[in-house]
Design an enzyme around this catalytic site. Sequence first.
Site, PDB file in Angstrom:
ATOM      1  N   GLY A 114      -1.794   8.400  10.403  1.00  0.00           N
ATOM      2  CA  GLY A 114      -0.632   8.814  10.871  1.00  0.00           C
ATOM      3  C   GLY A 114       0.551   8.131  11.501  1.00  0.00           C
ATOM      4  N   GLY A 162       0.747  -1.182  -0.135  1.00  0.00           N
ATOM      5  CA  GLY A 162      -0.023  -0.013   0.176  1.00  0.00           C
ATOM      6  C   GLY A 162       0.775   1.258   0.221  1.00  0.00           C
ATOM      7  N   ASP A 163       0.293   2.332  -0.134  1.00  0.00           N
ATOM      8  CA  ASP A 163       0.724   3.749  -0.076  1.00  0.00           C
ATOM      9  C   ASP A 163       2.014   3.915  -1.261  1.00  0.00           C
ATOM     10  OD1 ASP A 163      -0.736   4.238   2.009  1.00  0.00           O
ATOM     11  OD2 ASP A 163       0.744   3.373   3.530  1.00  0.00           O
ATOM     12  N   GLU A 164       1.638   3.281  -2.207  1.00  0.00           N
ATOM     13  CA  GLU A 164       2.645   3.416  -3.344  1.00  0.00           C
ATOM     14  C   GLU A 164       2.718   4.607  -4.168  1.00  0.00           C
ATOM     15  OE1 GLU A 164       0.355   0.870  -2.936  1.00  0.00           O
ATOM     16  OE2 GLU A 164       1.513  -0.808  -2.991  1.00  0.00           O
ATOM     17  N   GLY A 165       1.540   5.462  -4.070  1.00  0.00           N
ATOM     18  CA  GLY A 165       1.094   6.626  -4.806  1.00  0.00           C
ATOM     19  C   GLY A 165       0.210   6.613  -5.635  1.00  0.00           C
ATOM     20  N   LYS A 166      -0.887   5.705  -5.483  1.00  0.00           N
ATOM     21  CA  LYS A 166      -1.977   5.308  -6.450  1.00  0.00           C
ATOM     22  C   LYS A 166      -2.846   6.410  -6.529  1.00  0.00           C
ATOM     23  CE  LYS A 166      -3.177   2.135  -3.375  1.00  0.00           C
ATOM     24  NZ  LYS A 166      -1.992   2.205  -2.578  1.00  0.00           N
ATOM     25  N   ASP A 192      12.573  10.372  -6.375  1.00  0.00           N
ATOM     26  CA  ASP A 192      13.347  11.607  -5.928  1.00  0.00           C
ATOM     27  C   ASP A 192      13.788  11.315  -4.438  1.00  0.00           C
ATOM     28  OD1 ASP A 192      10.379  11.510  -5.553  1.00  0.00           O
ATOM     29  OD2 ASP A 192      10.790  13.143  -4.239  1.00  0.00           O
ATOM     30  N   GLY A 250      -6.097   5.540   2.219  1.00  0.00           N
ATOM     31  CA  GLY A 250      -5.638   7.197   2.431  1.00  0.00           C
ATOM     32  C   GLY A 250      -4.782   7.389   0.816  1.00  0.00           C
ATOM     33  N   HIS A 251      -5.645   8.133  -0.052  1.00  0.00           N
ATOM     34  CA  HIS A 251      -4.962   8.422  -1.205  1.00  0.00           C
ATOM     35  C   HIS A 251      -4.622   9.752  -1.264  1.00  0.00           C
ATOM     36  CE1 HIS A 251      -6.539   4.486  -2.999  1.00  0.00           C
ATOM     37  NE2 HIS A 251      -5.740   4.090  -2.009  1.00  0.00           N
ATOM     38  N   THR A 252      -3.537  10.472  -1.350  1.00  0.00           N
ATOM     39  CA  THR A 252      -3.041  11.681  -1.213  1.00  0.00           C
ATOM     40  C   THR A 252      -2.693  12.337  -2.653  1.00  0.00           C
ATOM     41  OG1 THR A 252      -1.549  10.915   0.463  1.00  0.00           O
ATOM     42  CG2 THR A 252      -1.205  13.296  -0.178  1.00  0.00           C
ATOM     43  N   GLN A 311      -5.037  -0.157  -1.062  1.00  0.00           N
ATOM     44  CA  GLN A 311      -4.077  -1.109  -0.324  1.00  0.00           C
ATOM     45  C   GLN A 311      -2.932  -1.626  -1.523  1.00  0.00           C
ATOM     46  OE1 GLN A 311      -7.832  -1.887   0.532  1.00  0.00           O
ATOM     47  NE2 GLN A 311      -7.144  -0.274   1.785  1.00  0.00           N
TER      48      GLN A 311
HETATM   49  P1  GDP Z   1      -1.714   5.929  -1.844  1.00  0.00           P
HETATM   50  O1  GDP Z   1      -2.313   5.279  -0.950  1.00  0.00           O
HETATM   51  O2  GDP Z   1      -0.958   4.698  -2.794  1.00  0.00           O
HETATM   52  O3  GDP Z   1      -2.391   6.780  -2.697  1.00  0.00           O
HETATM   53  O4  GDP Z   1      -0.329   6.696  -1.480  1.00  0.00           O
HETATM   54  P2  GDP Z   1      -0.346   7.658  -0.086  1.00  0.00           P
HETATM   55  O5  GDP Z   1      -1.008   8.947  -0.322  1.00  0.00           O
HETATM   56  O6  GDP Z   1      -0.973   6.774   1.056  1.00  0.00           O
HETATM   57  O7  GDP Z   1       1.341   7.585   0.014  1.00  0.00           O
HETATM   58  C1  GDP Z   1       2.038   8.194  -0.630  1.00  0.00           C
HETATM   59  C2  GDP Z   1       2.677   9.140  -0.310  1.00  0.00           C
HETATM   60  O8  GDP Z   1       3.625   9.837  -0.996  1.00  0.00           O
HETATM   61  C3  GDP Z   1       1.877  10.676   0.022  1.00  0.00           C
HETATM   62  O9  GDP Z   1       2.461  11.519   0.728  1.00  0.00           O
HETATM   63  C4  GDP Z   1       2.192  11.398  -1.656  1.00  0.00           C
HETATM   64  O10 GDP Z   1       1.756  12.882  -1.624  1.00  0.00           O
HETATM   65  C5  GDP Z   1       3.615  11.076  -1.829  1.00  0.00           C
HETATM   66  N1  GDP Z   1       4.176  10.953  -3.128  1.00  0.00           N
HETATM   67  C6  GDP Z   1       3.306  10.183  -4.046  1.00  0.00           C
HETATM   68  N2  GDP Z   1       4.353  10.276  -5.132  1.00  0.00           N
HETATM   69  C7  GDP Z   1       5.466  10.664  -4.737  1.00  0.00           C
HETATM   70  C8  GDP Z   1       6.794  10.882  -5.314  1.00  0.00           C
HETATM   71  O11 GDP Z   1       6.974  10.546  -6.580  1.00  0.00           O
HETATM   72  N3  GDP Z   1       7.739  11.307  -4.527  1.00  0.00           N
HETATM   73  C9  GDP Z   1       7.532  11.998  -3.362  1.00  0.00           C
HETATM   74  N4  GDP Z   1       8.368  12.458  -2.774  1.00  0.00           N
HETATM   75  N5  GDP Z   1       6.440  11.605  -2.585  1.00  0.00           N
HETATM   76  C10 GDP Z   1       5.579  11.110  -3.519  1.00  0.00           C
HETATM   77  P1  IMO Z   2      -3.912   2.309   0.911  1.00  0.00           P
HETATM   78  O1  IMO Z   2      -4.976   2.389  -0.049  1.00  0.00           O
HETATM   79  C1  IMO Z   2      -1.180   0.802   3.797  1.00  0.00           C
HETATM   80  C2  IMO Z   2      -2.877  -2.178   6.448  1.00  0.00           C
HETATM   81  C3  IMO Z   2      -3.030  -1.824   7.673  1.00  0.00           C
HETATM   82  C4  IMO Z   2      -2.862  -2.987   8.364  1.00  0.00           C
HETATM   83  C5  IMO Z   2      -3.678  -3.971   7.499  1.00  0.00           C
HETATM   84  C6  IMO Z   2      -5.175  -4.311   7.828  1.00  0.00           C
HETATM   85  O2  IMO Z   2      -3.671   3.913   1.381  1.00  0.00           O
HETATM   86  O3  IMO Z   2      -2.610   2.131   0.238  1.00  0.00           O
HETATM   87  P2  IMO Z   2      -7.299  -3.030   7.836  1.00  0.00           P
HETATM   88  O4  IMO Z   2      -7.570  -1.717   8.336  1.00  0.00           O
HETATM   89  O5  IMO Z   2      -7.468  -3.412   6.488  1.00  0.00           O
HETATM   90  O6  IMO Z   2      -8.002  -4.049   8.849  1.00  0.00           O
HETATM   91  O7  IMO Z   2      -5.776  -3.137   8.031  1.00  0.00           O
HETATM   92  O8  IMO Z   2      -3.594  -3.521   6.428  1.00  0.00           O
HETATM   93  N1  IMO Z   2      -3.495  -1.243   5.419  1.00  0.00           N
HETATM   94  C7  IMO Z   2      -2.954  -0.370   4.626  1.00  0.00           C
HETATM   95  N2  IMO Z   2      -1.619  -0.042   4.486  1.00  0.00           N
HETATM   96  N3  IMO Z   2      -2.007   1.471   3.118  1.00  0.00           N
HETATM   97  C8  IMO Z   2      -3.368   1.208   3.025  1.00  0.00           C
HETATM   98  O9  IMO Z   2      -4.286   1.609   1.927  1.00  0.00           O
HETATM   99  C9  IMO Z   2      -3.752   0.360   3.910  1.00  0.00           C
HETATM  100  N4  IMO Z   2      -4.895  -0.229   4.231  1.00  0.00           N
HETATM  101  C10 IMO Z   2      -4.741  -1.097   5.021  1.00  0.00           C
HETATM  102  O10 IMO Z   2      -2.148  -0.690   8.393  1.00  0.00           O
HETATM  103  O11 IMO Z   2      -1.630  -3.647   8.538  1.00  0.00           O
HETATM  104 MG    MG Z   3      -2.409   5.453   1.414  1.00  0.00          MG
END
Ligand code: GDP
Ligand code: IMO
Ligand code: MG
Length: 422
Positions: free
Chosen positions: A300, A12-16, A331, A40-42, A222
């Site tokens: 957080g 997760g949190d790859e920057g989707k 970066d 949480g998609h930023t 995720q």
């Molecule tokens: P998602 O859940 O896959 O949408 O990703 P998140 O939003 O949870 O986490 C990605 C974080 O990396 C966020 O704070 C974005 O603003 C930030 N982000 C996305 N792409 C980049 C990038 O190429 N470089 C940097 N420095 N930050 C990035």
């Molecule tokens: P995005 O879409 C990162 C993780 C939680 C926990 C496990 C199970 O922003 O990439 P849950 O609330 O589903 O019971 O949690 O999965 N987790 C994530 N980690 N990004 C997410 O979503 C996540 N959604 C759930 O931290 O380890």
């Molecule tokens: Mg996220």
Amino acid sequence: MKIDVLLGLQWGDEGKGKVVDVLAPRYDIIARFQGGPNAGHTLIFNNKKYVLHLIPSGIFRPETINVIGNGVVLDPVIFSKEMEQINKTGIYLEERLYISEKTHLILPTHRTIDMASEKLKGKTKIGSTLKGIGPAYADKISRNGLRVGDINKPYFEKKYLELKKLHLKQLELFDLDFDIEKYEKEWFNGIETLKRFKFINSEKFFNDAMIEGKKILAEGAQGTLLDINSGTYPFVTSSTTTSAGVCTGLGVAPNKIGEIFGIFKAYTTRVGNGPFPTELINETGVKLRKIGHEFGATTGRERRCGWLDLTALKYAVQINGVTQLVMTKADVLCGFKNFKVATAYNINGNILDYMPYDIENEVKPEYKKFKAWNGTLDNITESKKFPIELKEYIKFIEKEVNVPITIISTGPDRTHIVMNNE
Ligand code: GDP
Ligand code: IMO
Ligand code: MG
């Protein structure tokens, strides 16, 4: 027209969210197919930051229709708050967001059960976001769930009370003090808010849209390693986060899937508990967290950080059928002199190039060292202008994984994006 997909290849949190927002102008419809407010998609543009939990990341592109698919679990309270924030930006969400009538609802008591279950697990807890995801999907599978399509039915409140009663009985087994009254009030207000939206028959909607030639992008939440079937069970979420989930989560056939964009960070992060072979529990890990601002967008919490794991990446590419790769956070590695990539797992002297059943303890990654690139990538708009070290890193990954990296994200802003045409 087929449905394209963008989904996470790590934990997760790859920057989707960021990349879906960038790609959205190419599409007519953006659809979430699984997960819920654990996501949480930023998105960052015009110096403003938005974090989306339930609403698809195409919402800020006025030409797009956004859909919450039937594979999603929806909390009306979180939905309403998100809606209010977006409405404040001048977007009239009701016209551009549709919700599948088969989307399941997260009840206030689902959140309480989530909390109770984690408390009971103690040290072995999953590290859930505590949004009620697991219990809501459990009720879906055990055929007790309430769906968005039930909201306008005369039996809705009765069915709610029956399910709540069942949950309260289950909660008697746990030693937990809780009070759901306030949340329950907000929840029913949220149900009223939902009634302002168009509820759709998602199977019909998506299949008709394809016949009409509409371009559709399915947005994953995720990541593959958090998938209920293929992830690092039990430290996973409760939905199908892989491309297979698009079919059940929107109601479309497998042969209707087109491009599959697999997104990964140039390194790896994980929030919550569970195995993480390349984790850096040292100063380098702390540095990655600091430079990459690696803190959860939903909770957080500090994200655990480590190097890129090619064994895991190849696995994710394979089970999703990824046709194009997107690499983010290139970066962040500028801040290092050297960095590493895990190319295989060493288990008691045996070298494995695939994911074994258990990656908890005995896995020692085999590393290859790379020289990092210098200076900022901020103003680079063409891949041919990338530093040679970054070009080499991209080529190395492409060769190992055998899929092209077509998009590179070089910063958090919408404008920090480079199409790779080298
Ligand atoms: P998602 O859940 O896959 O949408 O990703 P998140 O939003 O949870 O986490 C990605 C974080 O990396 C966020 O704070 C974005 O603003 C930030 N982000 C996305 N792409 C980049 C990038 O190429 N470089 C940097 N420095 N930050 C990035
Ligand atoms: P995005 O879409 C990162 C993780 C939680 C926990 C496990 C199970 O922003 O990439 P849950 O609330 O589903 O019971 O949690 O999965 N987790 C994530 N980690 N990004 C997410 O979503 C996540 N959604 C759930 O931290 O380890
Ligand atoms: Mg996220």
